[in-house]
Design a protein around this motif. Structure first.
Motif, PDB file in Angstrom:
ATOM      1  N   ASP A 111      21.173 -34.537 -26.606  1.00 31.84           N
ATOM      2  CA  ASP A 111      20.185 -35.217 -27.440  1.00 31.84           C
ATOM      3  C   ASP A 111      20.393 -34.778 -28.889  1.00 31.84           C
ATOM      4  O   ASP A 111      20.435 -33.582 -29.188  1.00 31.84           O
ATOM      5  CB  ASP A 111      18.777 -34.855 -26.979  1.00 31.84           C
ATOM      6  CG  ASP A 111      17.709 -35.596 -27.751  1.00 31.84           C
ATOM      7  OD1 ASP A 111      17.364 -35.153 -28.865  1.00 31.84           O
ATOM      8  OD2 ASP A 111      17.219 -36.625 -27.256  1.00 31.84           O
ATOM      9  N   SER A 112      20.513 -35.752 -29.799  1.00 34.12           N
ATOM     10  CA  SER A 112      20.835 -35.453 -31.192  1.00 34.12           C
ATOM     11  C   SER A 112      19.786 -34.567 -31.853  1.00 34.12           C
ATOM     12  O   SER A 112      20.115 -33.638 -32.604  1.00 34.12           O
ATOM     13  CB  SER A 112      20.971 -36.762 -31.989  1.00 34.12           C
ATOM     14  OG  SER A 112      21.974 -37.583 -31.444  1.00 34.12           O
ATOM     15  N   VAL A 113      18.503 -34.849 -31.598  1.00 36.01           N
ATOM     16  CA  VAL A 113      17.429 -34.060 -32.197  1.00 36.01           C
ATOM     17  C   VAL A 113      17.448 -32.632 -31.666  1.00 36.01           C
ATOM     18  O   VAL A 113      17.251 -31.667 -32.418  1.00 36.01           O
ATOM     19  CB  VAL A 113      16.058 -34.716 -31.932  1.00 36.01           C
ATOM     20  CG1 VAL A 113      14.929 -33.805 -32.398  1.00 36.01           C
ATOM     21  CG2 VAL A 113      15.973 -36.061 -32.646  1.00 36.01           C
ATOM     22  N   HIS A 114      17.706 -32.471 -30.369  1.00 32.24           N
ATOM     23  CA  HIS A 114      17.784 -31.131 -29.781  1.00 32.24           C
ATOM     24  C   HIS A 114      18.879 -30.302 -30.450  1.00 32.24           C
ATOM     25  O   HIS A 114      18.685 -29.121 -30.751  1.00 32.24           O
ATOM     26  CB  HIS A 114      18.058 -31.229 -28.280  1.00 32.24           C
ATOM     27  CG  HIS A 114      16.926 -31.792 -27.496  1.00 32.24           C
ATOM     28  ND1 HIS A 114      17.000 -32.033 -26.136  1.00 32.24           N
ATOM     29  CD2 HIS A 114      15.672 -32.162 -27.878  1.00 32.24           C
ATOM     30  CE1 HIS A 114      15.847 -32.524 -25.720  1.00 32.24           C
ATOM     31  NE2 HIS A 114      15.024 -32.622 -26.757  1.00 32.24           N
ATOM     32  N   ILE A 115      20.031 -30.927 -30.688  1.00 31.96           N
ATOM     33  CA  ILE A 115      21.145 -30.233 -31.326  1.00 31.96           C
ATOM     34  C   ILE A 115      20.765 -29.809 -32.743  1.00 31.96           C
ATOM     35  O   ILE A 115      21.048 -28.685 -33.172  1.00 31.96           O
ATOM     36  CB  ILE A 115      22.401 -31.119 -31.360  1.00 31.96           C
ATOM     37  CG1 ILE A 115      22.878 -31.420 -29.928  1.00 31.96           C
ATOM     38  CG2 ILE A 115      23.509 -30.461 -32.168  1.00 31.96           C
ATOM     39  CD1 ILE A 115      23.224 -30.191 -29.126  1.00 31.96           C
ATOM     40  N   ALA A 116      20.110 -30.704 -33.478  1.00 34.30           N
ATOM     41  CA  ALA A 116      19.697 -30.376 -34.849  1.00 34.30           C
ATOM     42  C   ALA A 116      18.687 -29.236 -34.866  1.00 34.30           C
ATOM     43  O   ALA A 116      18.735 -28.355 -35.741  1.00 34.30           O
ATOM     44  CB  ALA A 116      19.106 -31.616 -35.527  1.00 34.30           C
ATOM     45  N   LEU A 117      17.771 -29.213 -33.912  1.00 26.56           N
ATOM     46  CA  LEU A 117      16.784 -28.135 -33.820  1.00 26.56           C
ATOM     47  C   LEU A 117      17.460 -26.785 -33.607  1.00 26.56           C
ATOM     48  O   LEU A 117      17.158 -25.801 -34.298  1.00 26.56           O
ATOM     49  CB  LEU A 117      15.805 -28.411 -32.669  1.00 26.56           C
ATOM     50  CG  LEU A 117      14.746 -29.492 -32.881  1.00 26.56           C
ATOM     51  CD1 LEU A 117      14.022 -29.773 -31.578  1.00 26.56           C
ATOM     52  CD2 LEU A 117      13.756 -29.064 -33.950  1.00 26.56           C
ATOM     53  N   VAL A 118      18.372 -26.737 -32.655  1.00 25.61           N
ATOM     54  CA  VAL A 118      19.051 -25.481 -32.343  1.00 25.61           C
ATOM     55  C   VAL A 118      19.933 -25.043 -33.515  1.00 25.61           C
ATOM     56  O   VAL A 118      19.950 -23.867 -33.892  1.00 25.61           O
ATOM     57  CB  VAL A 118      19.892 -25.617 -31.062  1.00 25.61           C
ATOM     58  CG1 VAL A 118      20.672 -24.336 -30.786  1.00 25.61           C
ATOM     59  CG2 VAL A 118      19.001 -25.956 -29.870  1.00 25.61           C
ATOM     60  N   GLU A 119      20.672 -25.989 -34.094  1.00 24.88           N
ATOM     61  CA  GLU A 119      21.545 -25.688 -35.237  1.00 24.88           C
ATOM     62  C   GLU A 119      20.784 -25.001 -36.362  1.00 24.88           C
ATOM     63  O   GLU A 119      21.189 -23.947 -36.868  1.00 24.88           O
ATOM     64  CB  GLU A 119      22.146 -26.991 -35.783  1.00 24.88           C
ATOM     65  CG  GLU A 119      23.514 -27.336 -35.276  1.00 24.88           C
ATOM     66  CD  GLU A 119      24.105 -28.494 -36.052  1.00 24.88           C
ATOM     67  OE1 GLU A 119      25.280 -28.403 -36.432  1.00 24.88           O
ATOM     68  OE2 GLU A 119      23.395 -29.489 -36.295  1.00 24.88           O
ATOM     69  N   ASN A 120      19.694 -25.637 -36.790  1.00 23.25           N
ATOM     70  CA  ASN A 120      18.931 -25.108 -37.916  1.00 23.25           C
ATOM     71  C   ASN A 120      18.308 -23.757 -37.597  1.00 23.25           C
ATOM     72  O   ASN A 120      18.258 -22.864 -38.454  1.00 23.25           O
ATOM     73  CB  ASN A 120      17.853 -26.112 -38.331  1.00 23.25           C
ATOM     74  CG  ASN A 120      18.396 -27.242 -39.165  1.00 23.25           C
ATOM     75  OD1 ASN A 120      18.505 -27.134 -40.383  1.00 23.25           O
ATOM     76  ND2 ASN A 120      18.749 -28.340 -38.529  1.00 23.25           N
ATOM     77  N   ALA A 121      17.834 -23.583 -36.366  1.00 23.39           N
ATOM     78  CA  ALA A 121      17.241 -22.307 -35.970  1.00 23.39           C
ATOM     79  C   ALA A 121      18.283 -21.192 -35.991  1.00 23.39           C
ATOM     80  O   ALA A 121      18.007 -20.075 -36.465  1.00 23.39           O
ATOM     81  CB  ALA A 121      16.623 -22.433 -34.579  1.00 23.39           C
ATOM     82  N   VAL A 122      19.480 -21.476 -35.497  1.00 23.37           N
ATOM     83  CA  VAL A 122      20.544 -20.473 -35.471  1.00 23.37           C
ATOM     84  C   VAL A 122      20.929 -20.047 -36.888  1.00 23.37           C
ATOM     85  O   VAL A 122      21.068 -18.851 -37.180  1.00 23.37           O
ATOM     86  CB  VAL A 122      21.783 -21.024 -34.723  1.00 23.37           C
ATOM     87  CG1 VAL A 122      22.999 -20.123 -34.941  1.00 23.37           C
ATOM     88  CG2 VAL A 122      21.483 -21.142 -33.234  1.00 23.37           C
TER      89      VAL A 122
ATOM     90  N   ILE B  27      13.463 -29.391 -46.201  1.00 20.07           N
ATOM     91  CA  ILE B  27      13.001 -30.521 -45.389  1.00 20.07           C
ATOM     92  C   ILE B  27      13.997 -31.678 -45.419  1.00 20.07           C
ATOM     93  O   ILE B  27      14.461 -32.153 -44.375  1.00 20.07           O
ATOM     94  CB  ILE B  27      11.616 -30.995 -45.866  1.00 20.07           C
ATOM     95  CG1 ILE B  27      10.580 -29.885 -45.679  1.00 20.07           C
ATOM     96  CG2 ILE B  27      11.191 -32.249 -45.091  1.00 20.07           C
ATOM     97  CD1 ILE B  27       9.213 -30.222 -46.256  1.00 20.07           C
ATOM     98  N   LEU B  28      14.311 -32.143 -46.631  1.00 17.66           N
ATOM     99  CA  LEU B  28      15.160 -33.328 -46.758  1.00 17.66           C
ATOM    100  C   LEU B  28      16.643 -33.006 -46.632  1.00 17.66           C
ATOM    101  O   LEU B  28      17.352 -33.570 -45.806  1.00 17.66           O
ATOM    102  CB  LEU B  28      14.892 -34.025 -48.098  1.00 17.66           C
ATOM    103  CG  LEU B  28      13.506 -34.650 -48.268  1.00 17.66           C
ATOM    104  CD1 LEU B  28      13.367 -35.250 -49.667  1.00 17.66           C
ATOM    105  CD2 LEU B  28      13.257 -35.717 -47.219  1.00 17.66           C
ATOM    106  N   CYS B  29      17.112 -32.070 -47.477  1.00 18.53           N
ATOM    107  CA  CYS B  29      18.548 -31.840 -47.607  1.00 18.53           C
ATOM    108  C   CYS B  29      19.144 -31.009 -46.482  1.00 18.53           C
ATOM    109  O   CYS B  29      20.371 -30.871 -46.402  1.00 18.53           O
ATOM    110  CB  CYS B  29      18.842 -31.173 -48.952  1.00 18.53           C
ATOM    111  SG  CYS B  29      18.161 -32.071 -50.359  1.00 18.53           S
ATOM    112  N   THR B  30      18.311 -30.434 -45.636  1.00 17.25           N
ATOM    113  CA  THR B  30      18.819 -29.666 -44.501  1.00 17.25           C
ATOM    114  C   THR B  30      18.303 -30.239 -43.183  1.00 17.25           C
ATOM    115  O   THR B  30      19.091 -30.678 -42.338  1.00 17.25           O
ATOM    116  CB  THR B  30      18.420 -28.183 -44.625  1.00 17.25           C
ATOM    117  OG1 THR B  30      18.863 -27.684 -45.890  1.00 17.25           O
ATOM    118  CG2 THR B  30      19.062 -27.365 -43.519  1.00 17.25           C
ATOM    119  N   GLY B  31      16.974 -30.243 -42.986  1.00 23.01           N
ATOM    120  CA  GLY B  31      16.405 -30.720 -41.731  1.00 23.01           C
ATOM    121  C   GLY B  31      16.715 -32.180 -41.454  1.00 23.01           C
ATOM    122  O   GLY B  31      17.347 -32.529 -40.435  1.00 23.01           O
ATOM    123  N   VAL B  32      16.278 -33.061 -42.355  1.00 24.02           N
ATOM    124  CA  VAL B  32      16.516 -34.505 -42.177  1.00 24.02           C
ATOM    125  C   VAL B  32      18.012 -34.805 -42.211  1.00 24.02           C
ATOM    126  O   VAL B  32      18.519 -35.633 -41.442  1.00 24.02           O
ATOM    127  CB  VAL B  32      15.772 -35.308 -43.273  1.00 24.02           C
ATOM    128  CG1 VAL B  32      16.124 -36.784 -43.181  1.00 24.02           C
ATOM    129  CG2 VAL B  32      14.266 -35.112 -43.140  1.00 24.02           C
TER     130      VAL B  32
END
Length: 287
Positions: free
Chosen positions: A171-182, A214-219
């Motif tokens: 899931d794309s959102v799941h990957i983004a969540l884990v990436e940013n947390a790491v 928020i924008l330049c990293t998360g989104v």
């Protein structure tokens, strides 16, 4: 929608371009590069975690593994990028860090046996010429900063290539969540090790951290994860390279910088390279 992935990646590149301005202001106000990296990824991880709080429970072990690997490569990219900038000029740093359009097709070719089309190879070469005209003001020289900057491009290229290989089953959102947390966790420990006094948190600093986070990293990385499901890793690298164009334009509007004629030619070449990647050169006709 045929070009859904391309549009999402262009949007990511546009949003990412504004991040250079926020980071520049934060550095001008006395924050260390490591504090800037930690601040933006902390904001990104918290905001994505709150917005997608229900998604955390459904992240699978496989997605944690994939996201962690991509997060490590992303952390390496930002770390090498920052260290490289300390030992070389911004123009050399910007040029070498935007060569992923050339690196990604060959990583996919040698690692995954995905031979790129002739048009993609030509587009990659044109992209490097365009980025050079847009970014380089001094003569390139081989020094520690240049080596680290190019290493950052290789790390980001590996992130793109692996994402293209692994994202289909996740899931794309799941990957983004884990990436940013790491990256947030890793950059926290790196900033502690490197030390440095933290400047007072002014209203302007808060605003730029929020924009960068928020924008330049998360989104940004959500758009990259979703967009890359609909296009190849090689083309993703080409489109993301247009971030340097958007950064130059936004910088001219908000930071007072001005593009030279050579810079405008570079922008045209980069956009032309993305169009060239769509050409049917070297592609087999489908039955």
């Amino acid at each position: 929608m045929k070009h859904k992935g391309d549009l999402l990646l262009f949007l990511a590149a546009f949003i990412g371009g504004s991040g250079f301005i926020s980071s520049k202001y934060l550095l001008d106000w006395g924050y260390t590069p490591y504090q800037v990296i930690f601040g933006r990824f902390l904001v990104a991880a918290l905001c994505l975690g709150i917005f997608y709080w229900k998604a955390w429970k459904s992240i699978t072990k496989s997605e944690w593994k994939v996201g962690s690997i991509l997060g490590l490569l992303l952390a390496a990219t930002f770390l090498l990028l920052t260290l490289g900038l300390q030992y070389t000029t911004p123009s050399v740093n910007a040029f070498l860090c935007n060569t992923q359009a050339v690196v990604v097709p060959f990583i996919c070719w040698f690692a995954f046996r995905q031979k790129p089309a002739v048009s993609v190879i030509l587009a990659a070469v044109v992209t490097v010429i365009g980025v050079a005209m847009l970014s380089v003001t001094d003569g390139l020289r081989l020094d520690l900063g240049a080596v680290l900057s190019f290493a950052a491009s290789i790390a980001f290229s590996l992130q793109m290539a692996l994402m293209g290989r692994m994202i289909a089953a996740c899931d794309s959102v799941h990957i983004a969540l884990v990436e940013n947390a790491v990256v947030a966790v890793l950059s926290f420990f790196i900033s502690l090790i490197m030390g440095g006094e933290v400047p007072p948190l002014s209203l302007g600093a808060v605003g730029n951290f929020l924009n960068a986070g928020i924008l330049c990293t998360g989104v940004y990385f959500v758009l990259q994860s979703v967009g890359q499901r609909y296009t190849s890793a090689s083309k993703t690298a080409l489109i993301i390279t247009t971030e340097s164009i958007f950064a130059a334009v936004i910088s001219a509007v908000l930071y007072g910088e001005r593009l030279t004629l050579r810079g405008y030619v570079g922008c045209i070449l980069i956009f032309g390279a993305v169009l060239l990647a769509e050409a049917p050169l070297g592609r087999k006709k489908s039955g």
